[in-house]
Design an enzyme around this catalytic site. Structure first.
Site, PDB file in Angstrom:
ATOM      1  N   ASN A  11       0.863  -1.262   0.060  1.00 15.53           N
ATOM      2  CA  ASN A  11      -0.050   0.070  -0.042  1.00 15.53           C
ATOM      3  C   ASN A  11       0.761   1.109   0.016  1.00 15.53           C
ATOM      4  O   ASN A  11       1.323   1.533   1.012  1.00 15.53           O
ATOM      5  CB  ASN A  11      -0.738  -0.106   1.319  1.00 15.53           C
ATOM      6  CG  ASN A  11      -1.769   1.121   1.475  1.00 15.53           C
ATOM      7  OD1 ASN A  11      -1.813   2.141   0.437  1.00 15.53           O
ATOM      8  ND2 ASN A  11      -2.507   1.380   2.415  1.00 15.53           N
ATOM      9  N   TRP A  12       1.026   1.853  -1.096  1.00 13.44           N
ATOM     10  CA  TRP A  12       1.999   2.978  -1.223  1.00 13.44           C
ATOM     11  C   TRP A  12       1.480   4.087  -0.602  1.00 13.44           C
ATOM     12  O   TRP A  12       2.283   5.074  -0.485  1.00 13.44           O
ATOM     13  CB  TRP A  12       2.183   3.204  -2.748  1.00 13.44           C
ATOM     14  CG  TRP A  12       2.986   2.340  -3.385  1.00 13.44           C
ATOM     15  CD1 TRP A  12       3.490   0.899  -2.989  1.00 13.44           C
ATOM     16  CD2 TRP A  12       3.384   2.317  -4.930  1.00 13.44           C
ATOM     17  NE1 TRP A  12       4.153   0.436  -3.918  1.00 13.44           N
ATOM     18  CE2 TRP A  12       4.340   1.211  -5.315  1.00 13.44           C
ATOM     19  CE3 TRP A  12       3.288   3.310  -5.866  1.00 13.44           C
ATOM     20  CZ2 TRP A  12       4.744   1.137  -6.396  1.00 13.44           C
ATOM     21  CZ3 TRP A  12       3.726   3.144  -7.130  1.00 13.44           C
ATOM     22  CH2 TRP A  12       4.636   1.803  -7.513  1.00 13.44           C
ATOM     23  N   GLU A 103      -6.858   4.634   8.152  1.00 12.48           N
ATOM     24  CA  GLU A 103      -6.683   6.102   7.639  1.00 12.48           C
ATOM     25  C   GLU A 103      -7.922   6.840   7.067  1.00 12.48           C
ATOM     26  O   GLU A 103      -8.119   8.239   7.178  1.00 12.48           O
ATOM     27  CB  GLU A 103      -5.183   6.262   6.827  1.00 12.48           C
ATOM     28  CG  GLU A 103      -3.955   5.927   7.613  1.00 12.48           C
ATOM     29  CD  GLU A 103      -2.992   5.442   6.776  1.00 12.48           C
ATOM     30  OE1 GLU A 103      -3.040   5.413   5.679  1.00 12.48           O
ATOM     31  OE2 GLU A 103      -2.104   4.946   7.383  1.00 12.48           O
ATOM     32  N   GLY A 178       2.669   2.021  10.827  1.00 19.91           N
ATOM     33  CA  GLY A 178       3.627   3.248  10.865  1.00 19.91           C
ATOM     34  C   GLY A 178       4.233   3.514  12.002  1.00 19.91           C
ATOM     35  O   GLY A 178       4.932   4.645  12.062  1.00 19.91           O
ATOM     36  N   SER A 216       3.580  -2.161  10.465  1.00 14.20           N
ATOM     37  CA  SER A 216       4.845  -2.383  10.556  1.00 14.20           C
ATOM     38  C   SER A 216       5.564  -3.766  10.349  1.00 14.20           C
ATOM     39  O   SER A 216       6.449  -4.099  10.658  1.00 14.20           O
ATOM     40  CB  SER A 216       5.423  -2.112  11.902  1.00 14.20           C
ATOM     41  OG  SER A 216       4.829  -0.695  11.932  1.00 14.20           O
ATOM     42  N   GLY A 237       2.772  -1.173   4.231  1.00 17.51           N
ATOM     43  CA  GLY A 237       3.252   0.356   3.986  1.00 17.51           C
ATOM     44  C   GLY A 237       4.655   0.701   3.539  1.00 17.51           C
ATOM     45  O   GLY A 237       4.907   0.425   2.457  1.00 17.51           O
ATOM     46  N   GLY A 238       5.212   1.383   4.580  1.00 15.15           N
ATOM     47  CA  GLY A 238       6.437   2.003   4.404  1.00 15.15           C
ATOM     48  C   GLY A 238       7.474   0.836   3.644  1.00 15.15           C
ATOM     49  O   GLY A 238       8.245   1.299   2.690  1.00 15.15           O
TER      50      GLY A 238
END
Ligand code: 13P
Length: 255
Positions: A11-12, A103, A178, A216, A237-238
């Protein structure tokens, strides 16, 4: 133990640029030249769907990379300024769309009912919704994790009936997103087992519904999470923005 092919999804979020996306995909293509044992997906910002589709079309090593979006309108078409419809996502080559990411629940006040409608419109269009559920830190500390994730999933089950067997679920504890704090493999597995049981009560095909873990996940912790019996992949994500890290997570998947 569930038997379906695992899914590793990036997920960018709201990251990227034409140049950065191209560089990331070039690096990924090198790592994906030998087909991985899992399905690999990138969920990119809507303006870049066309770019990623074109890059995929021009590179054999990326042909198996699936394309997804991060949100979809619950409406089919019309006067909804700024919204993107499921039909448009389908046009751009999306196989998946994330719905109900925390989010969006938090910053855009998306309700369980709206998330359920988004899942429904995606399914009706032939796009697989990745339905995100997860508790906040306050909810976890109050012992409400199970109640919250079950409520979130129940809304989607209620709205989608027997089609529920076509969804993907992502358990993303909000406190782990995150933050560098990951649910331990045992903590994550316990919630995944609750979700699996809830799906089993709704459909006899629950064993083939993939339940991803997100929050994470990284190259170091992926293997211990992905070897849990009810963890069928990751929503990342990251670490999905760095090709070496994303490729290490993909490599951590065992059949
Ligand atoms: P991080 O992997 O950056 O914690 O994000 C998880 C997430 O929200 C994926 O949807």
């Amino acid at each position: 133990m569930s038997k379906m092919k695992k899914l590793i999804a990036g997920n960018w979020k709201m990251n990227g640029s034409l140049a950065a996306n191209e560089a990331l995909l070039r690096e990924l293509s090198q790592g994906l030249a030998i087909a991985p044992v899992c399905e690999v997906l990138v969920c990119v910002p809507a303006p870049y769907l066309a770019q990623i589709s074109a890059l995929k079309a021009g590179c054999a090593a990326l042909s198996a990379l699936e394309l997804g979006a991060q949100d979809v309108s619950a409406q089919a078409s019309g006067a909804y300024t700024g919204e993107v419809s499921a039909a448009m996502l389908k046009d751009m080559g999306c196989r998946y769309v994330i719905v109900g990411h925390s989010e969006r629940r938090q910053y855009h006040f998306e309700t369980d009912a709206l998330v359920a409608d988004k899942a429904k419109v995606a399914l009706a269009t032939g796009i697989t919704p990745i339905v995100c559920v997860g508790e906040t830190l306050a909810e976890r500390e109050a012992g409400r994790t199970e109640e919250v994730v079950k409520r979130q999933l129940a809304a989607v089950i209620h709205a989608n009936g027997h089609c529920i067997s076509e969804i993907v679920v992502a358990y993303e504890p909000v406190w782990a997103i995150g933050t560098g704090k990951t649910a331990s493999p045992e903590e994550a597995q316990a919630v995944h087992a609750v979700l699996r049981a809830q799906l089993k009560a709704a459909t006899d095909k629950a064993e083939r519904i993939r339940i991803l873990y997100g929050g994470s996940m990284n190259a170091a912790n992926a293997e211990s999470l992905l070897t849990q019996p009810d963890i069928d992949g990751g929503l990342i994500g990251g670490a999905s923005l760095k090709a070496p890290d994303f490729l290490k997570i993909i490599a951590a998947v065992q059949v």
